[in-house]
Write a protein that holds these residues in place. Structure first.
Motif, mmCIF file in Angstrom:
data_model
loop_
_atom_site.group_PDB
_atom_site.id
_atom_site.type_symbol
_atom_site.label_atom_id
_atom_site.label_comp_id
_atom_site.label_asym_id
_atom_site.label_seq_id
_atom_site.Cartn_x
_atom_site.Cartn_y
_atom_site.Cartn_z
ATOM 1 N N ASP A 137 0.830 -1.211 0.000
ATOM 2 C CA ASP A 137 0.000 0.000 0.000
ATOM 3 C C ASP A 137 0.862 1.257 0.000
ATOM 4 N N LYS A 138 1.972 1.223 0.728
ATOM 5 C CA LYS A 138 2.888 2.370 0.785
ATOM 6 C C LYS A 138 3.514 2.623 -0.581
ATOM 7 N N VAL A 139 3.955 1.555 -1.249
ATOM 8 C CA VAL A 139 4.583 1.701 -2.566
ATOM 9 C C VAL A 139 3.561 2.183 -3.586
ATOM 10 N N ILE A 140 2.345 1.654 -3.532
ATOM 11 C CA ILE A 140 1.300 2.085 -4.469
ATOM 12 C C ILE A 140 0.962 3.556 -4.230
ATOM 13 N N GLY A 141 0.896 3.951 -2.962
ATOM 14 C CA GLY A 141 0.600 5.346 -2.641
ATOM 15 C C GLY A 141 1.673 6.304 -3.128
ATOM 16 N N ALA A 142 2.910 5.830 -3.209
ATOM 17 C CA ALA A 142 4.011 6.682 -3.647
ATOM 18 C C ALA A 142 4.091 6.815 -5.168
ATOM 19 N N LEU A 143 3.398 5.948 -5.898
ATOM 20 C CA LEU A 143 3.432 6.013 -7.358
ATOM 21 C C LEU A 143 2.555 7.150 -7.880
ATOM 22 N N ASP A 160 -0.218 8.939 -10.313
ATOM 23 C CA ASP A 160 -1.509 8.412 -10.769
ATOM 24 C C ASP A 160 -1.434 7.780 -12.154
ATOM 25 N N ASP A 161 -0.636 8.357 -13.062
ATOM 26 C CA ASP A 161 -0.564 7.806 -14.414
ATOM 27 C C ASP A 161 0.087 6.416 -14.425
ATOM 28 N N ILE A 162 1.045 6.191 -13.546
ATOM 29 C CA ILE A 162 1.696 4.870 -13.486
ATOM 30 C C ILE A 162 0.778 3.852 -12.819
ATOM 31 N N ARG A 163 0.017 4.289 -11.795
ATOM 32 C CA ARG A 163 -0.900 3.366 -11.109
ATOM 33 C C ARG A 163 -1.952 2.800 -12.045
ATOM 34 N N SER A 164 -2.367 3.565 -13.034
ATOM 35 C CA SER A 164 -3.414 3.107 -13.945
ATOM 36 C C SER A 164 -2.854 2.410 -15.185
ATOM 37 N N SER A 165 -1.537 2.359 -15.341
ATOM 38 C CA SER A 165 -0.950 1.725 -16.528
ATOM 39 C C SER A 165 -0.837 0.215 -16.341
#
Length: 184
Positions: free
Chosen positions: A131-137, A139-144
């Motif tokens: 969750d910490k790593v996802i939160g640090a990404l 928004d454009d990378i999270r949806s790719s």
């Protein structure tokens, strides 16, 4: 003349003797010696099998004269654990043809092999790191499509030396579930 020739030959042909095996491999070999002295035949047989697999992995590597590294030994151990886990499922009490003796002996082997792997962080700790790593990404990378790879790479950085005992399949599932929750 004979001792001199023997000394030259020994120095020439024994190059791998100067390279030390990994710490984990040495630990496995020491445990094999201890189990043989204790006349624990099941443990000795299990350790002999794993050490043979370690030797085969080292010999089939890029340079067969070099000992296998720590990560390679861990890979062999994890493979041995997964093989024994699959075999124990066919003997489990809930299987169509249960065999309690084989099931218990395989479970003992699994426990023995797991004792050599480094202690892995709990699933809760891994989930918080995911969750910490996802939160640090961004928004454009999270949806790719490559978001899972970025998250796993970041997780390995966060775990550092503790990543050796972590099951990669479980981590992959955790990352996929966490990314699905974000998309919903």
């Amino acid at each position: 003349m004979f001792p001199r020739l023997l000394a030259q030959r020994a120095l020439h042909t024994s190059r791998p003797l100067f390279e030390s095996p990994s710490v984990l491999e040495s630990t496995l070999r020491d445990a094999l010696k201890a189990s043989m002295k204790a006349k624990d035949k099941p443990a000795a047989a299990c350790l002999k099998t794993i050490l043979a697999d370690v030797t085969n992995a080292a010999k089939s590597g890029s340079n067969p004269n070099e000992p296998i590294n720590e990560e390679g030994v861990m890979t062999v151990l994890k493979k041995g654990i997964s093989q024994r886990t699959q075999a124990s499922e066919s003997y489990s009490p809930s299987s169509p043809s249960p065999h309690p003796e084989n099931y218990s002996s395989l479970q003992k082997e699994i426990d023995l092999l797991r004792s050599f792997l480094p202690k892995s962080p709990s699933n809760e700790i891994i989930q918080t790191l995911v969750d910490k790593v996802i939160g640090a990404l961004p928004d454009d990378i999270r949806s790719s499509k490559g978001a899972a790879g970025k998250v796993i790479a970041g997780l390995w950085e966060e775990l550092g030396d503790k990543k050796g005992g972590v099951d990669r399949k479980v981590v992959g599932k955790m990352v996929q579930e966490a990314l699905k929750k974000l998309q919903i």
